[in-house]
Design a protein around this motif. Structure first.
Motif, PDB file in Angstrom:
ATOM      1  N   CYS A   1     -45.352  59.726  16.000  1.00  0.00           N
ATOM      2  CA  CYS A   1     -44.256  58.842  16.755  1.00  0.00           C
ATOM      3  C   CYS A   1     -43.582  58.250  15.637  1.00  0.00           C
ATOM      4  O   CYS A   1     -44.134  57.580  14.825  1.00  0.00           O
TER       5      CYS A   1
ATOM      6  N   ASN B   1     -41.082  55.843  16.674  1.00  0.00           N
ATOM      7  CA  ASN B   1     -40.240  54.769  17.327  1.00  0.00           C
ATOM      8  C   ASN B   1     -40.680  53.352  17.112  1.00  0.00           C
ATOM      9  O   ASN B   1     -39.826  52.497  17.177  1.00  0.00           O
TER      10      ASN B   1
ATOM     11  N   CYS C   1     -42.308  50.980  18.590  1.00  0.00           N
ATOM     12  CA  CYS C   1     -41.942  49.783  19.523  1.00  0.00           C
ATOM     13  C   CYS C   1     -43.092  48.596  18.998  1.00  0.00           C
ATOM     14  O   CYS C   1     -44.213  49.090  18.495  1.00  0.00           O
TER      15      CYS C   1
ATOM     16  N   TYR D   1     -44.960  46.405  19.707  1.00  0.00           N
ATOM     17  CA  TYR D   1     -46.625  46.075  20.338  1.00  0.00           C
ATOM     18  C   TYR D   1     -47.423  47.202  20.079  1.00  0.00           C
ATOM     19  O   TYR D   1     -48.646  47.258  20.222  1.00  0.00           O
ATOM     20  N   CYS D   2     -46.874  48.426  19.588  1.00  0.00           N
ATOM     21  CA  CYS D   2     -47.590  49.777  19.633  1.00  0.00           C
ATOM     22  C   CYS D   2     -48.341  50.081  18.484  1.00  0.00           C
ATOM     23  O   CYS D   2     -47.618  50.196  17.396  1.00  0.00           O
TER      24      CYS D   2
ATOM     25  N   PRO E   1     -47.762  54.770  16.354  1.00  0.00           N
ATOM     26  CA  PRO E   1     -47.206  55.370  15.282  1.00  0.00           C
ATOM     27  C   PRO E   1     -48.300  55.226  13.909  1.00  0.00           C
ATOM     28  O   PRO E   1     -48.192  55.891  12.752  1.00  0.00           O
TER      29      PRO E   1
ATOM     30  N   GLN F   1     -45.709  61.955  22.054  1.00  0.00           N
ATOM     31  CA  GLN F   1     -45.537  60.676  22.368  1.00  0.00           C
ATOM     32  C   GLN F   1     -43.883  60.455  22.957  1.00  0.00           C
ATOM     33  O   GLN F   1     -43.760  59.506  23.606  1.00  0.00           O
TER      34      GLN F   1
HETATM   35 FE1  SF4 Z   1     -43.379  53.309  21.563  1.00  0.00          FE
HETATM   36 FE2  SF4 Z   1     -45.922  53.509  21.264  1.00  0.00          FE
HETATM   37 FE3  SF4 Z   1     -44.514  55.227  23.050  1.00  0.00          FE
HETATM   38 FE4  SF4 Z   1     -44.193  55.612  20.058  1.00  0.00          FE
HETATM   39  S1  SF4 Z   1     -46.180  55.927  21.399  1.00  0.00           S
HETATM   40  S2  SF4 Z   1     -42.607  55.475  21.716  1.00  0.00           S
HETATM   41  S3  SF4 Z   1     -44.176  53.487  19.393  1.00  0.00           S
HETATM   42  S4  SF4 Z   1     -44.863  52.967  23.082  1.00  0.00           S
END
Ligand code: SF4
Ligand code: SAH
Ligand code: F3S
Length: 462
Positions: free
Chosen positions: A169, A171, A173, A175-176, A179, A213
């Motif tokens: 991934c 992105n 985000c 909180y995540c 990645p 993802q």
């Molecule tokens: Fe966002 Fe996590 Fe989904 Fe990637 S895997 S898009 S960082 S929520």
């Protein structure tokens, strides 16, 4: 590490215990496939297993804690009497394996092998080395050593297949942790995906779920621009009975994909579209790159293209700094959309992510109360969605028996709602499970539908 010798795995039993998302479930099918190809035999419980493989998840803290508990308690489970080994082999893979690597050998003294998300293919070799007398090994890689899809597989269900189109991934985000434990996004070549789908169709698979993802950005790394709509059409053209995909990031969901729901019959009318939050301020802090207005526009386009589409979502409650006003935005969004299902999560701080550095003073009880309040509107939405199905006759792809009643078969409607139906006297379960048959819906509850199996010649006893 050389190739593991087949003979060494003969007579050994293994059990794979999976936590987390479909990516892990799919990786587990590959782990089972590799071990079976070497001659080991899959068993249903840890008690019967000479080799136990944990495929782990660290997306929220609760998952971490549960795993540590489970692995620790395994010490007390004796090895089966007939085992050719003197000690059970325990391996930990998946996202905690990737994140913690060698540290796990220190924390969990009875773990023999640690591997990560990027070197699934090494597992048999690592186990082989332990069988060979090497003490304990941890091996993780920073970069993926290839698509696990190239490995042998044992699918959980013969009529349904996960088909990864991307891994990783990009992105981030805030909180995540995904990645960091799954690496950068990589797409599989277009033709390979289509060829795999064709093989599934030829072997009698009824349902394919394209996985990633963020499937919507498929192809960006290979072709310079996303080609998800194209791959969706190409896989649909293989003639697969049911096609689904997960997950879709709202920022990348295109009109071409939305239109496909209305124009391509075998794309099922169900979409998981994680909103995460309803407040634009929080969405920005989450680095989600869309507003609630944009999200609601997507919903309205989806409903125009495909009336009756089932929408599901993920929501996080209690992101650092969430105020009552922010929460109200989430509540209103969930109420307005009317989801068929909502996966609700209390924010869990993950070390190493940007959100972990944001100060958070909201008391736990306040967050819990918001969470409970949200659940009531989630349940109402699901109940209302299902009421619309009552009285209709819907095609159900049957998966197995109900857990509660061995005379009841269970499957899914096109909208991905669970449907239970009693097996009529004289019908063979073999003819029902794995088939799509019409069911008249008699009763609609919050989380499932109940109905009557209608005559379908293929389902009659032999
Ligand atoms: Fe966002 Fe996590 Fe989904 Fe990637 S895997 S898009 S960082 S929520
Ligand atoms: N790639 C997918 C899902 C990733 S993880 C997507 O973007 O939708 C699945 C879900 O776990 C996320 O959608 C999110 O709602 C939740 N999640 C991820 N990190 C979390 C955290 N730190 N605390 C609580 N929930 C989290
Ligand atoms: Fe969990 Fe890893 Fe999936 S952290 S949600 S198993 S990608």
């Amino acid at each position: 590490m050389g190739n593991p010798s087949t003979s060494r795995f003969w007579g050994l039993t293994f059990h794979v215990q999976t936590f987390g998302c479909q990516m892990n479930k799919h990786d587990s099918e590959r782990v089972a496939g590799m071990l079976e190809a070497l001659g080991a035999q899959s068993v249903a419980t840890i008690e019967e297993a000479d080799i136990v493989v944990f495929m782990t998840c660290c997306v929220r803290e609760a998952a971490d804690v549960r795993l540590m508990g489970q692995v620790a308690s395994m010490k007390n489970i004796p090895l089966r009497g007939e085992s050719p080994l003197s000690k059970r082999i325990v391996a930990i893979g998946g996202c905690i394996g990737q994140r913690d690597g060698e540290k796990l050998l220190v924390q969990l003294p009875h773990v023999d092998v640690v591997f990560g998300t990027n070197n699934l293919a090494s597992l048999p070799g690592l186990i082989d080395a332990v069988l060979d007398g090497k003490e304990r090994i941890a091996e993780t890689l920073e970069e993926s050593d290839g698509f696990p899809t190239d490995l042998p597989t044992v699918r959980e269900q013969s009529w349904a297949a996960w088909l990864p189109i991307t891994i990783g991934c990009n992105n981030f985000c805030t909180y995540c942790i995904v990645p960091y434990v799954r690496g950068r996004e990589k797409s599989r070549p277009f033709d390979e995906i289509v060829a795999e789908a064709q093989r599934y169709v030829a072997s009698g698979v009824k349902e394919i779920t394209l996985l990633g993802q963020n499937v919507n950005s498929y192809g960006r790394d290979l072709y310079g621009e996303p080609r998800f709509a194209e791959i969706l059409h190409a896989v649909a053209d293989t003639g697969i009975e049911r096609l689904r995909f997960a997950t879709s990031h709202p920022k990348d969901l295109t009109d071409a994909v939305i239109e496909a729901f209305g124009t391509v019959d075998n794309i099922m009318p169900a979409l998981h579209l994680p909103a995460q939050h309803g407040s634009d301020r929080i969405l920005k802090a989450m680095h989600r790159s869309y507003t609630s207005k944009h999200y609601l526009e997507l919903v309205s386009k989806l409903r125009d293209a495909c009336p009756g589409i089932a929408l599901s979502t993920d929501i996080i409650v209690g992101f650092p700094g969430e105020t009552e006003e922010d929460f109200q935005c989430t509540y209103n969004l969930v109420k307005e959309v009317g989801y068929s299902q909502v996966f609700t999560f209390i924010y869990s701080k993950r070390e190493g992510t940007p959100a972990a550095k944001i100060e958070d003073n909201t008391p736990r009880e306040v967050i819990q109360e918001r969470f409970d309040r949200l659940r009531t509107v989630v349940e109402q939405g699901a109940y209302d969605f299902n009421q619309v199905q009552a009285g209709k006759t819907v095609p159900v792809l049957f998966e197995g028996f109900s857990k509660k009643d061995g005379n009841v078969v269970t499957g899914r409607s096109p909208e991905n709602i669970t449907v239970h139906a009693p097996l009529p006297g004289g019908w063979s379960a073999d003819g029902v499970i794995g088939s799509t048959l019409p069911v008249k819906i008699d009763e609609a509850r919050t989380w499932y539908l109940r109905g009557t199996l209608m005559a379908g010649e293929s389902a009659r006893g032999n």
